[in-house]
Design a protein around this motif. Structure first.
Motif: not given
Length: 864
Positions: A392-405
């Motif tokens: 994923x691509x994430x900006x500093x100070x932010x978060x990105x949700x990820x779903x793994x299986x």
């Protein structure tokens, strides 16, 4: 005022040197018409005029330069409380010098004799006043103990909490580099803190006593010598679950007070992490007047935000993983959700600050009943294979949700590891550990007259599998109330009564017999809960309250029957537009699925028009996780029931409005399942049943330091065959702690043997990160411990926060071990060094002397 090197004050006597040179300097060359005449006729004219001073300012600057240099080398110190007095003295003296300069200029330019005399007198008066004030301040000031004149009892407390494992920012003036470290590259804050502590130790006066301690449970005691203190420092490691800093400070102060040395000082070497100080109590209540407290801050953040962003090492982090389904089913893929973040201000230099590519992978340990095992003194763990990977691509100070299986798993306990690929400034939040418990699917009986309602609730429980699928996480069966007499209650784990036809005596709250629900059938439901099972009662229009509820003055009487209904009063119709559910206890286990959601459900979109009003007594043991908005009427009531056979507690849950309210008689009661996209009702329903069956009770994932409860039997082995050994022997397992470097001083990584039965499956405080494996003759399992996500933020405490904790006069800040004032006492305010200002004054005076001398000699040459 106190001088660090008082003997160098005698260097001010060197001021006679420029006087002699100034007066006995070589005279200027003169023109001689007949050179040979000098040898024949000596000149007998007196040379007294050569000894006269003609350039007073040049002489004064030379004298002042020598005296300022001598005083600077003597390293004067003043008390900070008297700093304003000495600054006033300096300003008065500078004013006097200014008046004398103006008087000299007036005389040189012939601006008037009276004006020059007036300014000269003012200058002399100002200089004399400053001298008198300085003499008085010096006479009245107390001597300043700089820690070099007498030994002290010192405690060096190293803050080795989780933030100390972070990589330290580059520091050109690093004390730790000067004390054994070759470079800042890869240096942690703990290593830098140890370097600063060594710098303080090297400056201790001879005869001092020293104790080195950290935030582990190691006993506190004075070191025999500096060498043993250095050995103690080298053994300190970062801890994921340290003792509170305040507790260790109090231990250090108590030990210092046992020393007979008059000077006592506590030095806390810390990065001032805000979470570290926020978790501890308020220290201002402690009386430490007899101990000097110094807080040495390492890895000080830069004031310039831009330069600080370039210096802070990159830190990516993972949040604690969560199962999308609180009770996953065996033999189906299991989704796992988490968030990937980048700390604000972090940048790796390879990608723009607003776009960082982060890769995460998930691996699964093989379920091998023969592993772990010790071979040749080493712990051999099961094989770890990768099962999923994402970027994923994430900006500093932010978060990105990820779903793994996770792939389909069999019954039992499984361990997984989720980690970020690559290195950064804080490795502890780059890896998370997950333990999945797939128990034997619980058996739930849905009792209701409406077949469609039973099917809907059953499908919601087993989704995405149909209720009759063997891979479903819950075994669901449905019957009507007329068939309750044919039920084998010993085979059930939980029962759900959908709109039960209960006849309740309003005064005694006893359940009376009904043609479809007899007293005997209700007693079976009660006994199921008393055996450790669960019972859910979803009240609806079929219920009936007979008689008058008991008076209010009897509401607070003691309730001896734990399964008695919570004083149901009457059916309550809500005026339009109705009310809605209001969560009161978001952390209640029956609402665990809602707590794990990122977004809070919009309950006001699902109106409730009718419900049963009840008045549970305050001491009856009923909890109210939900109530109706704008009222004090409970919407959900829960109660746990202690069992007589020491098994897990029974559970009883009552919903005062019907679910799913889709039948003709109950459709007008609420819109929980009939509203647009009613996913909150589905999630709540599943969470309620999971709590009633107990499948979510034993969470095998905990934050470091928390207790964990593991099941006392392995569902995979139970489902496959009967245990071949006795029950007591089968409950004994080997404990393989996490294989990592996060081990406190004094702890060992030896494998231990415990009895799950004797400790009821409870593993108390665990101070290590990773997966703990449990293996026995008929058991294979374990649990996982993770770092608290709050440590991923690197916020710092401020001096104002320390003032509130200790009091502004109870502590002294410092940022370097070489500059830390070894006081040995608290007494008043810390000393202020005048070494820097005096050196600056000497340089300024020397430059002024050079400029003035060149000006005078140049004019003399031109005149010649």
């Amino acid at each position: 005022m106190t001088f660090f090197n008082a003997t160098l004050i005698f260097g001010t006597l060197a001021a006679v040197v420029p006087i002699a040179l100034h007066m006995l300097a070589k005279r200027e060359p003169q023109r001689v018409v007949f050179p040979g005449v000098q040898f024949l006729r000596p000149k007998l004219t007196a040379q007294r005029s050569q000894l006269q001073v003609r350039r007073w300012w040049l002489l004064a600057l030379r004298i002042l330069a020598v005296m300022a240099l001598a005083l600077a080398l003597a390293r004067p110190h003043i008390a900070s409380a008297a700093a304003s007095t000495w600054w006033t003295i300096g300003l008065v003296g500078a004013t006097g010098v200014g008046f004398l300069v103006l008087a000299s200029v007036a005389i040189a330019k012939g601006m008037g004799r009276s004006l020059a005399i007036g300014m000269a007198i003012a200058g002399v008066v100002a200089l004399l006043g400053s001298m008198l004030l300085a003499t008085r301040a010096w006479a009245n000031s107390e001597s300043i103990d700089l820690g070099q004149e007498r030994p002290v009892a010192m405690a060096l407390l190293i803050d080795n909490g989780p933030s100390s494992a972070r990589q330290a920012s580059p520091n050109n003036n690093s004390t730790s580099t000067a004390n054994g470290g070759s470079s800042d590259a890869g240096m942690t804050r703990l290593r830098r803190a140890i370097g600063e502590a060594i710098a303080v130790m090297d400056r201790l006066p001879e005869g001092s006593r020293l104790v080195v301690l950290d935030r582990s449970a190691t006993p506190v005691g004075f070191s025999l010598d500096i060498a043993s203190a250095r050995v103690r420092l080298s053994q300190i490691q970062s801890l994921p679950n340290p003792l509170p800093l305040d507790e260790r400070m109090r231990s250090a102060v108590e030990l210092l007070r046992s020393s007979d040395l008059p000077g006592k000082q506590l030095v806390v070497v810390s990065d001032w992490n805000a979470e570290t100080w926020a978790r501890d109590g308020d220290s201002a209540e402690a009386s430490w007047d007899d101990v000097a407290v110094t807080l040495l801050q390492i890895d000080v953040a830069e004031e310039d935000a831009d330069s600080a962003a370039d210096q802070v090492p990159l830190n990516r982090f993972l949040t604690t993983p969560k199962l999308v389904d609180a009770a996953p089913a065996p033999r189906v893929p299991i989704p796992v959700s988490m968030s990937i973040g980048v700390e604000a201000g972090s940048n790796n230099g390879d990608a723009p600050a607003d776009s960082l590519s982060v890769t995460v992978q998930m691996s699964l340990y093989d379920r091998d009943p023969t592993l772990p095992v010790i071979r040749d003194g080493e712990v051999v763990l099961p094989s770890l294979r990768r099962v999923d990977r994402a970027s994923v691509r994430v900006s500093p100070g932010a978060q990105a949700d990820v779903v793994m299986t996770l792939p389909p798993l069999e019954l039992g306990i499984h361990h997984a590891v989720i980690e970020l690929i690559g290195n950064d400034g804080f490795a502890w939040d780059d890896r998370r550990y997950l333990t999945i418990h797939l128990p034997t699917p619980p058996r739930v009986l849905l009792v209701g007259e409406n077949v469609d309602e039973r099917n809907l609730l059953g499908a919601a429980l087993t989704a995405p599998q149909p209720p009759d699928d063997d891979s479903a996480g819950i075994r669901v069966a449905g019957i009507s109330y007329q068939d309750l007499s044919a039920v084998d209650w010993d085979l059930l784990d939980a029962v759900v009564l959908i709109d039960p036809p209960l006849r309740v005596d309003g005064e005694s709250q006893r359940v009376l017999s009904h043609e479809n629900l007899s007293q005997n059938a209700w007693q079976q439901v009660v006994e199921l809960a008393e055996r450790g099972g669960g019972a859910l009662v979803l009240l609806g229009p079929s219920m009936e309250v007979v008689g008058v509820p008991r008076p209010k003055d009897r509401m607070d009487a003691a309730d001896e029957n734990p399964t008695r209904l919570p004083d149901i009063v009457r059916s309550w119709r809500v005026p339009e537009p109705g009310t809605f559910l209001d969560v009161q206890q978001s952390s209640h286990p029956a609402l665990r699925a809602l707590e794990q959601l990122d977004d809070e459900p919009a309950w006001n979109a699902f109106r409730i028009h009718r419900y049963w009003q009840c008045r549970p007594k305050s001491n009856s043991g009923w909890q109210i996780p939900m109530q109706f908005a704008g009222t004090e009427h409970p919407a959900m009531l829960t109660r746990t029931i202690k069992t007589s056979n020491d098994q897990s507690d029974g559970r009883l849950l009552i919903m005062t409005t019907p679910l799913p309210a889709l039948a003709a008689a109950s459709r007008s009661w609420n819109e929980l399942f009939s509203g647009s996209d009613p996913w909150p009702a589905f999630v709540t329903w599943r969470s309620m049943v999971h709590w009633a069956t107990g499948v979510t009770d034993s969470s095998l994932n905990a934050l470091v330091g928390a207790a964990v409860v593991v099941p006392d039997q392995d569902p995979a082995i139970i489902a496959g065959k009967e245990p071949v050994s006795q029950e007591a022997e089968a409950s004994r397992v080997l404990v393989f702690p996490p294989v990592s470097t996060t081990v406190a001083a004094g702890e060992t990584t030896d494998v231990a043997e415990v009895s799950l039965g004797e400790q009821h499956g409870v593993f108390a405080e665990n101070g290590r990160l990773g997966t703990t494996f449990l293996r026995g003759p008929n058991y294979w399992g374990g649990f996982s411990t993770n770092l608290d996500p709050v440590w991923s933020a690197d916020e710092r405490a401020q001096p104002a926060d320390m003032d509130r904790r200790f009091g502004s006069q109870q502590w002294t800040p410092s940022s370097s071990g070489n500059e830390l004032s070894i006081q040995g006492r608290l007494g008043g305010s810390p000393p202020v060094s005048l070494h820097g200002p005096m050196m600056l004054l000497a340089v300024i005076v020397f430059l002024g002397e050079q400029l003035l001398s060149n000006r005078f000699y140049r004019r003399a040459g031109e005149a010649a």
